[in-house]
Enzyme design. Structure first.
Site, short mmCIF file in Angstrom:
data_model
loop_
_atom_site.label_atom_id
_atom_site.label_comp_id
_atom_site.label_asym_id
_atom_site.label_seq_id
_atom_site.Cartn_x
_atom_site.Cartn_y
_atom_site.Cartn_z
N SER A 122 0.81 -1.11 -0.01
CA SER A 122 0.07 0.00 -0.10
C SER A 122 0.75 1.12 -0.10
CB SER A 122 -0.91 0.05 1.28
OG SER A 122 -0.44 0.45 2.47
N LYS A 123 0.28 2.78 -0.13
CA LYS A 123 0.98 3.81 -0.22
C LYS A 123 1.50 3.83 1.08
CE LYS A 123 -1.68 5.72 -3.94
NZ LYS A 123 -2.17 6.82 -4.34
N ARG A 124 1.08 3.44 2.03
CA ARG A 124 1.60 3.83 3.44
C ARG A 124 2.86 2.85 3.66
NH1 ARG A 124 -3.19 5.03 3.21
NH2 ARG A 124 -3.99 2.86 3.18
N ASP A 125 3.02 1.65 3.17
CA ASP A 125 3.85 0.62 3.61
C ASP A 125 5.33 1.23 3.34
OD1 ASP A 125 2.33 -1.53 4.29
OD2 ASP A 125 2.11 -2.23 2.24
#
Ligand code: GLU
Length: 509
Positions: free
Chosen positions: A262-265
């Protein structure tokens, strides 16, 4: 042999481009180049509420950096433009009307409150509400209302949406080049909204109309679009158009394989998930990018190409030309591909090694400038040749090379303790005298003379040479000692060593 396919990358400008999107674009590009086709960039910006300032420019800049050029599209032009959906707005309405006329779609007037009430009612009976063949006659639409009322509502400017009308209980077949045949029954599908009375099509309608009018032959996109594929297949049928071929790419997974990357990873796990650094215009939050983290674009391309595809042998390092040559959709795997930071690092290291000092210079010169260092380009290149095998990232350059440009100001206490023994100042001064005797400097002769001095005096070679290294570098590291002395220059080595002697002094153990 495929004849001149036309493929597209169709991002929505809702933020920075995730590397999963970069991989999708890359596979489209490789497929087009391999088959003498055309690769175009279409910006899907029909959802104005999700529009993010700067995202389109970011996408274009990212592909320029990566070296993945488009043949047609936003920023380039071409005969099927405009390529930005917001500029094609007027084009979609007649298509929505055509579907209504032909019985493939209908007007729906249900208010958000009415839809919500239906959802709640279904929930209370432990069902999920679906707008479909079994429920549509109980809703407010052009199928359930008399024709005059429908006409009157539209004439009065009442808001409406146009929904797709799936035939009941129909097995819809999607032929996917990666997954084979995927079958889904229409009873499981919601009558999706295609068009809204504000004049905007939804993604589904715009995407199909554009793929058709832009003569797209192959739709290669992420697996997250597979659930939309039955609707797309049905839309082609409803319009009486030949559908393109579909290929849904496997997901990019987190390094541990548990779920989608994900974008947050990225920043959480210590690697970028975006090609370029991104600063969110609203929150001001910054996310790291491959470019700013010291990756070479061709290393990123090579690494991404292998996340979900392989050439059918063990070769891992491939130039763009080789990727094009070996690429084929049938070698794309169905299973998700795990991102690996170690692998990304490895690719980058290998690509740094492959580059000449001339090619690397433009990356290192700004680093030096930022540190306030002015250095002769030839000197920087000579340093590059000596240390590049120690770099995983371009940004490691200063850490690995600083002592070629600046005398050390500190000396590693561990190394002092281990190497700098009694009488070291005396031995080092003797060695400096030997070095000064070679003008011009001769690396081999200087080496031999210093070795002879160490042996003749029965000294410990490791201690003496590493103390000299400590004086030059500030730590027990760096490339071969005499090569380093040659590059830094005897005068500077003498000055540094005198300073180290002064700072560390004579140690009496
Ligand atoms: N606009 C969609 C996206 O953002 C395009 C999906 C497709 O390729 O059909 O990914």
């Amino acid at each position: 042999m495929l004849m001149n396919p036309r493929v597209r990358f169709a991002p929505s400008p809702t933020g920075p481009l995730h590397i999963g999107g970069v991989r999708t674009a890359l596979y489209n590009y490789l497929f087009a180049k391999k088959n003498n086709g055309t690769f175009l960039l279409r910006i899907e910006d029909t959802d104005q509420t999700r529009f993010v300032e700067g995202a389109e420019e970011y996408i274009i800049e990212a592909f320029q950096w990566l070296g993945i050029p488009f043949d047609e599209g936003v920023g380039i032009g071409g005969e099927y433009g405009p390529y930005r959906q917001s500029e094609r707005k007027a084009m979609y309405k007649p298509y929505a009307e055509q579907l209504i006329r032909d019985g493939w779609a209908y007007y729906a007037f249900d208010t958000p409150e009415q839809l919500d009430a239906k959802r709640k009612e279904a929930e209370s009976q432990k069902r999920t509400f679906q707008y479909d063949a079994s429920t549509r006659m109980g809703m407010v639409n052009s199928l359930s209302l008399p024709a005059e009322e429908v006409a009157a509502r539209i004439a009065s400017g009442a808001p409406y949406v146009v929904r797709f009308k799936y035939p009941a209980d129909l097995d819809i077949h999607v032929h996917d080049l990666i997954r084979g045949e995927v079958v889904i029954n229409s009873n499981l599908l919601d009558d999706k909204v295609l068009y809204k009375s504000d004049g905007m099509p939804t993604y589904h309608l715009a995407n199909i109309v554009d793929d058709h009018t832009m003569k797209i032959t192959h739709v290669i996109r992420g697996e997250e679009w597979l659930p939309s594929a039955p609707l797309h297949v049905m839309l082609y049928k409803a319009f009486g158009w030949e559908a393109p071929q579909f290929a849904h790419l496997p997901l990019l997974l987190k390094p541990d394989g548990n779920g989608k990357l994900s974008k947050r990873d990225g920043d959480r796990l210590g690697f970028p998930v975006f090609p370029l650094q991104w600063r969110d215009p609203k929150s001001g939050e910054t996310s790291s990018g491959y470019r700013e983290s010291g990756y070479l674009p061709d290393a990123v391309v090579n690494m991404l190409a292998l996340l979900g595809w392989n050439p059918g042998n063990d070769q891992e390092l491939m130039s763009m030309d080789e990727l094009v040559e070996y690429f084929s959709i049938d070698k794309i795997s169905k299973a998700g591909a795990k991102f690996s930071l170690d692998k990304a690092k490895w690719f980058n290291h290998e690509y740094i090694l492959q580059k000449s000092a001339d090619e690397l210079y433009p990356y290192f010169e700004p680093i030096l400038r930022e540190k306030g260092v002015t250095a002769d380009p030839d000197y920087v290149k000579a340093v590059t040749d000596l240390i590049k095998d120690r770099l995983n990232f371009l940004t490691d350059f200063w850490e690995q090379a600083c002592y070629f440009f600046m005398a050390p100001t500190e000396y590693d206490p561990q190394a002092i303790k281990k190497r700098w023994k009694e009488n070291m100042p005396e031995y080092l001064r003797a060695i400096l005298n030997i070095l000064k005797g070679f003008a011009p400097f001769d690396k081999q002769q200087a080496h031999d003379a210093v070795m002879a001095y160490i042996q003749d005096n029965g000294l410990n070679m490791g201690q003496v040479l590493n103390s000299l290294r400590l004086a030059i570098v500030g730590a027990a590291r760096g490339p071969e000692l005499f090569t380093m002395i040659e590059l830094i220059g005897v005068d500077e080595v003498v000055a540094r060593t005198e300073r180290a002697i002064e700072a560390i002094g004579d140690i009496h153990s």
